[in-house]
Design a protein around this motif. Structure first.
Motif, PDB file in Angstrom:
ATOM      1  N   CYS B  60       0.842  -1.210   0.000  1.00  0.00           N
ATOM      2  CA  CYS B  60       0.000   0.000   0.000  1.00  0.00           C
ATOM      3  C   CYS B  60       0.874   1.255   0.000  1.00  0.00           C
ATOM      4  O   CYS B  60       1.600   1.519   0.956  1.00  0.00           O
ATOM      5  CB  CYS B  60      -0.918   0.022   1.216  1.00  0.00           C
ATOM      6  N   PRO B  61       0.810   2.064  -1.069  1.00  0.00           N
ATOM      7  CA  PRO B  61       1.676   3.250  -1.139  1.00  0.00           C
ATOM      8  C   PRO B  61       1.317   4.309  -0.104  1.00  0.00           C
ATOM      9  O   PRO B  61       2.146   5.141   0.240  1.00  0.00           O
ATOM     10  CB  PRO B  61       1.430   3.797  -2.544  1.00  0.00           C
ATOM     11  N   ASP B  62       0.075   4.292   0.371  1.00  0.00           N
ATOM     12  CA  ASP B  62      -0.349   5.362   1.268  1.00  0.00           C
ATOM     13  C   ASP B  62      -0.429   4.925   2.725  1.00  0.00           C
ATOM     14  O   ASP B  62      -0.938   5.676   3.567  1.00  0.00           O
ATOM     15  CB  ASP B  62      -1.675   5.940   0.775  1.00  0.00           C
ATOM     16  N   SER B  63       0.098   3.750   3.015  1.00  0.00           N
ATOM     17  CA  SER B  63       0.186   3.243   4.396  1.00  0.00           C
ATOM     18  C   SER B  63      -1.151   3.353   5.130  1.00  0.00           C
ATOM     19  O   SER B  63      -1.202   3.763   6.280  1.00  0.00           O
ATOM     20  CB  SER B  63       1.251   4.016   5.191  1.00  0.00           C
TER      21      SER B  63
END
Lengths: 360, 72, 255
Positions: B60-63
């Motif tokens: 997930c790039p946006d944590s």
């Protein structure tokens, strides 16, 4: 009594950097200033004061190394000559935008382009009026002797840190290459980590728990935020203009004619003034020591006292624009200069003076 | 040894890129038919097959994904 | 067992790293930057080096990296990050210094700076995001753009006669004696993310050994620039980018 040594102006820069606690020098060879880095490399200050000296791959890189070093709150400097300083303008603008202190030495040579390797003062407009893109000013100080080269390094850092602003020592091939006696003032140690935290709380030193992260940047995508920043810079420049103007005067008290000249030209002009005095003409000289901020006020005062002013420069007439501005039409303003790396003699200046003022 | 997992998604900050969906080995995550305030179809947990492997959260790039796991 | 029973603090196995700030990332959905930021934050956190790490952000999409990882940052001019890092590390040798650069920044305008930093063996970490395109300025050709790839400045596909060939930076710098560790990774699957994180950790550890520059290339996507969905972009990357930029270690002087 302080030690006196015969040295070149360029060597004085290097020796002064070591003796005044400079943390790092990053440079690239170019005539006529290569002695700065050569002297530093010969002196090996990393073994004594711990000063870092590094030869970069280009002037673009050396100015950006200065950006990195200054970001850490260190006293860092570079030196170059005109074509190299053109390349540095990118980094100078970024440092003005990120409000970083640094000292850049420009030992000017003839231009444009590769030009000549002989002395010139043709970077006045580039450095005093610009030095890169955007709305900013460099603080510009102009040495006229090897002693000035020595003294201005420390003074430059004092100004750079006081205002968080790039300082340019605008020198030239004469001052850089000329050998003169230099008095070595007592040495000053490099700042400790604690002193850096105190002098530069904004510096990137590694974020400890409990303080917000420090970010060195010149970027803002929001026009309103950028405008607020631009106006903050304007207030800083106004303070610099109010507090830091520096100039010297020679025989101006009763002067009827005024010369304005900076750097090496002021030395030659002084001889011309003395020659004119001997023939009964009351000439005087004002030498701006700071080119930004410029001594507009004092030149304006003198413009009301004298019959004419001449700006004497080793270029096609760059500073004369500021002299005219300062004179405000109170008296005629003339110009005499040599270009291409050629240097005028006092006699040439006297002749140009007589011609401009219609004096036999 | 078997695991049972659960994920919590910060749906307000999910951008609905779907990278988590293709990385889930048990098909336990999908994009919702609903959108968040930015207009993204945010990710949501589905079914009870989640084993808490964290694959979705890792990519997930946006944590926005938090993962829990228990041994059963 | 109820889901509510599983979601207890003692069962927590993965959460947003503490060093990732609460700022909402400006990156497009599915952008690899966010994933790599997260890995760097985790490595710094796990090594306990937050107070000694200085990051240098580039010009490009990741110019605002300083908004997302809670450490001290310097923001460089386009391509100049390795020059900033050089001076930062030499003046502060006890700090961990890393640059974070895209392919436009590092492989085009900043080639001189990166090559010479590598050649001098600066003890820094370079994180290089290679997605074969300029993201921020709107999808123009990068030096790393593949042959035939369409961008806004190669609308008919990159033609080597017109635009030259893709640059394989990691292999180029492997020939320089100043580099210690060079690897190429990706972050499109959970397994890839784990490997990329190990590589970043190793790079930071190597930078403590003063054995030269460590370089972690991440082959990445730019789904907006490539005009694909994030999931399709990952598949396209595996099929096309990995052929030119194969994943794996390229150089390790300690092996």
């Amino acid at each position: 009594m302080a030690e006196k040594i015969l040295m070149k102006g360029n060597e004085a820069i290097a020796i002064s950097a070591i003796r005044n606690g400079v943390d790092g020098y990053f440079g690239y060879p170019i005539t006529p200033q290569s002695e700065v880095m050569e002297t530093l490399m010969k002196e090996k200050p990393w073994e004594t004061t711990g000063m870092v000296v590094l030869q970069a791959e280009s002037e673009t890189s050396s100015i950006n190394m200065i950006y990195g070093g200054a970001s850490c709150g260190k006293k860092v400097m570079t030196s170059s000559s005109s074509p190299g300083v053109s390349l540095m303008c990118e980094g100078i603008s970024y440092m003005a935008g990120a409000e970083l202190p640094c000292v850049v030495v420009d030992v000017m040579r003839g231009g444009p382009g590769l030009g000549t390797i002989q002395p010139s003062q043709s970077d006045y407009d580039m450095i005093v009026k610009g030095g890169g893109h955007g709305d900013f000013h460099n603080i510009v100080i102009a040495p006229a002797s090897a002693q000035d080269m020595y003294d201005f390094v420390d003074w430059g850092f004092e100004l750079a840190f006081r205002y968080r602003n790039p300082v340019v020592i605008l020198s030239d091939g004469i001052i850089g290459q000329m050998m003169e006696k230099v008095e070595l003032h007592p040495a000053k140690p490099r700042r400790t980590a604690e002193e850096i935290l105190e002098a530069a709380p904004w510096a990137v030193t590694g974020k400890p728990a409990g303080r917000p992260r420090n970010i060195i940047t010149s970027l803002s995508l929001d026009s309103d935020i950028q405008e607020v920043f631009n106006q903050k810079l304007a207030r800083k420049y106004a303070e610099i203009e109010a507090r830091e103007v520096k100039y010297t005067e020679h025989l101006t008290d009763d002067a009827e004619y005024l010369f304005v000249a900076f750097g090496c030209s002021s030395r030659i002009c002084e001889a011309a003034v003395d020659e004119l005095r001997q023939s009964g003409i009351k000439a005087g000289l004002l030498r701006p020591v700071t080119l930004y901020p410029y001594p507009f006020g004092r030149i304006g005062e003198l413009a009301g006292q004298v019959k004419s002013i001449m700006s004497i420069e080793l270029n096609l007439g760059q500073m004369v624009t500021d002299v005219r501005l300062a004179a405000g039409g109170k008296c005629p303003v003339g110009f005499y200069g040599r270009q291409g790396g050629n240097i005028f003699t006092p006699e040439e200046i006297v002749e140009a003076f007589r011609k401009f003022n219609n004096l036999k | 040894m078997a695991f049972k997992g659960a994920i919590e998604i910060d749906t307000a900050h999910c951008k609905g890129c779907g990278v988590c969906v293709t990385n889930c080995p048990t098909g336990s995550i999908r994009l919702s038919g609903m959108v968040n305030s930015k207009g993204y179809n945010y990710a949501e947990m589905t079914g009870d097959a989640c084993i808490g492997c964290s694959a979705c959260a890792l990519v997930c790039p946006d944590s926005v994904i938090t993962v829990y796991r228990v041994k059963i | 067992m109820d889901i509510a029973d599983i979601k207890r603090p003692e069962n927590l196995v993965y959460r947003k790293p503490a060093l990732i700030t609460d700022n909402v990332m400006h990156y497009c959905p599915g952008c690899s930057h966010g994933t790599v930021h997260k890995l760097i934050a985790e490595v710094i956190e796990e090594m306990g080096i937050q107070d000694s790490t200085i990051g240098i952000s580039p010009v490009g999409c990741s110019v605002f990296a300083y908004n997302y990882i809670d450490i001290d940052w310097e923001e460089a001019a386009h391509g100049r990050a390795p020059a900033l890092a050089t001076a930062t590390k030499r003046l502060c040798p006890d700090k961990h210094v890393f640059t974070y650069q895209g392919d436009g920044d590092l492989a085009s305008i900043g080639t001189a700076e990166i090559i010479h930093a590598c050649s001098r063996g600066e003890n820094i970490v370079v994180i290089f995001i290679n997605n074969g395109i300029y993201g921020m300025t709107g999808g123009q050709m990068a030096p790393t753009t593949l042959i035939g790839m369409k961008t806004s400045t190669t609308p008919y596909g990159r033609d080597p006669k017109l635009n030259g060939f893709p640059m394989v930076i990691a292999d180029m710098i492997a020939h320089l004696d100043g580099t210690a560790y060079i690897t190429r990774q990706s972050v499109h699957t959970a397994a890839a993310v784990r490997k990329a994180k190990s590589a970043i950790r190793k790079a930071f550890e190597y930078s403590e050994k003063n054995i030269g520059l460590s370089f972690v290339e991440i082959v990445a996507t730019c789904n907006s620039g490539w005009k694909m969905s994030p999931v399709d972009a990952n598949a396209w990357m595996v099929e096309h980018m990995f052929r030119k930029y194969p994943i794996g270690d390229i150089k390790d002087v300690l092996k």
